[in-house]
Each structure stands twice: as structure tokens, then as C-alpha cells.
Scaffold this motif. Sequence first.
Motif, PDB file in Angstrom:
ATOM      1  N   ILE A 137       0.831  -1.205   0.000  1.00 43.04           N
ATOM      2  CA  ILE A 137       0.000   0.000   0.000  1.00 43.04           C
ATOM      3  C   ILE A 137       0.867   1.257   0.000  1.00 43.04           C
ATOM      4  CG2 ILE A 137      -1.701   1.295   1.345  1.00 43.04           C
ATOM      5  CD1 ILE A 137      -2.840  -1.131  -0.099  1.00 43.04           C
ATOM      6  N   ALA A 138       1.982   1.240   0.742  1.00 43.47           N
ATOM      7  CA  ALA A 138       2.879   2.399   0.746  1.00 43.47           C
ATOM      8  C   ALA A 138       3.449   2.644  -0.646  1.00 43.47           C
ATOM      9  CB  ALA A 138       3.994   2.196   1.763  1.00 43.47           C
ATOM     10  N   LEU A 191       4.743   4.423  -6.787  1.00 41.89           N
ATOM     11  CA  LEU A 191       5.800   3.569  -7.321  1.00 41.89           C
ATOM     12  C   LEU A 191       5.261   2.483  -8.239  1.00 41.89           C
ATOM     13  CD1 LEU A 191       7.939   3.146  -4.095  1.00 41.89           C
ATOM     14  CD2 LEU A 191       8.311   4.721  -5.995  1.00 41.89           C
ATOM     15  N   LEU A 192       3.989   2.160  -8.116  1.00 37.42           N
ATOM     16  CA  LEU A 192       3.384   1.123  -8.952  1.00 37.42           C
ATOM     17  C   LEU A 192       2.523   1.712 -10.059  1.00 37.42           C
ATOM     18  CD1 LEU A 192       2.330  -1.376  -6.145  1.00 37.42           C
ATOM     19  CD2 LEU A 192       4.404  -1.377  -7.522  1.00 37.42           C
ATOM     20  N   GLY A 232      -8.518   7.215  -7.982  1.00 37.22           N
ATOM     21  CA  GLY A 232      -9.133   7.562  -6.712  1.00 37.22           C
ATOM     22  C   GLY A 232      -8.149   7.895  -5.607  1.00 37.22           C
ATOM     23  N   ILE A 233      -6.857   7.705  -5.832  1.00 37.68           N
ATOM     24  CA  ILE A 233      -5.857   8.012  -4.806  1.00 37.68           C
ATOM     25  C   ILE A 233      -4.831   8.972  -5.401  1.00 37.68           C
ATOM     26  CG2 ILE A 233      -4.050   7.093  -3.308  1.00 37.68           C
ATOM     27  CD1 ILE A 233      -5.531   4.459  -3.279  1.00 37.68           C
ATOM     28  N   GLU A 234      -4.683  10.121  -4.759  1.00 35.34           N
ATOM     29  CA  GLU A 234      -3.644  11.063  -5.180  1.00 35.34           C
ATOM     30  C   GLU A 234      -2.312  10.584  -4.604  1.00 35.34           C
ATOM     31  OE1 GLU A 234      -4.449  15.051  -3.988  1.00 35.34           O
ATOM     32  OE2 GLU A 234      -6.571  14.845  -4.455  1.00 35.34           O
ATOM     33  N   PRO A 235      -1.309  10.382  -5.426  1.00 33.35           N
ATOM     34  CA  PRO A 235      -0.027   9.916  -4.880  1.00 33.35           C
ATOM     35  C   PRO A 235       0.625  10.978  -4.001  1.00 33.35           C
ATOM     36  CG  PRO A 235       0.118  10.220  -7.252  1.00 33.35           C
ATOM     37  CD  PRO A 235      -1.282  10.497  -6.859  1.00 33.35           C
ATOM     38  N   ILE A 236       1.413  10.533  -3.053  1.00 31.90           N
ATOM     39  CA  ILE A 236       2.157  11.431  -2.165  1.00 31.90           C
ATOM     40  C   ILE A 236       3.389  11.901  -2.906  1.00 31.90           C
ATOM     41  CG2 ILE A 236       3.362  11.608   0.032  1.00 31.90           C
ATOM     42  CD1 ILE A 236       1.603   9.292   1.042  1.00 31.90           C
TER      43      ILE A 236
END
Length: 95
Positions: free
Chosen positions: A70-71, A77-78, A83-87
Motif C-alpha cells: 500500500i505504501a 511507485l506502482l 481515486g488516490i492522489e499519490p504522495i
Amino acid sequence: MSGEYFLLLVTVIVAAQVGMGLHLIRTKRNPWAGRRLLGMPVRGSDLSLAQIRRMGFFFLIFAPLFWLLIAAMTFGLLGPVDGIEPIRDLPWRTA
């Protein structure tokens, strides 16, 4: 959803799973033996102590591996995840 909040939520879930794994490894008896839910026996009430400890061991092994997956997703990295904004910007980086 922001990647930071998603990673925080998964961290809380993984911490609870590791705690449950530790509890199951250290248990001296089946915690579900003799329990009933809505008049029916709880699933797992017939497990042996060795099976319960094995389940706790699997929790301790796979929960951190799940967190690493998940990190990697939240840091992008993947690849992109809908739906998820990358950090991107870490708070401790100044430049």
C-alpha cells in the motif's frame, strides 16, 4: 482520496492486525470456544491451539507486507491508481 490519509488508515488497520497476531500467538486457549452469536456457534470455535497460533503468525508476516504494498501504491511507485492522489511532497523535505 489523499494518499496521506489512505496510508494513515491502512497503517491503523495493519497495527490492529499485528496486535491481533501477537494476541493469537500468545494465547493459551481458543478465544472463540463456547461462544455463540445469535444462537449459533462462532466460526473458529473448533480450531486447535496450533491452528490459532499459526493464524497469528500469518497475521504478523503478511500485515507488514500488505503495508509495504500500500505504501508503494500511495507514493506512486506502482503507477497511477484511480481515486488516490499519490504522495509527492513529503513534509520533512525542504527543497
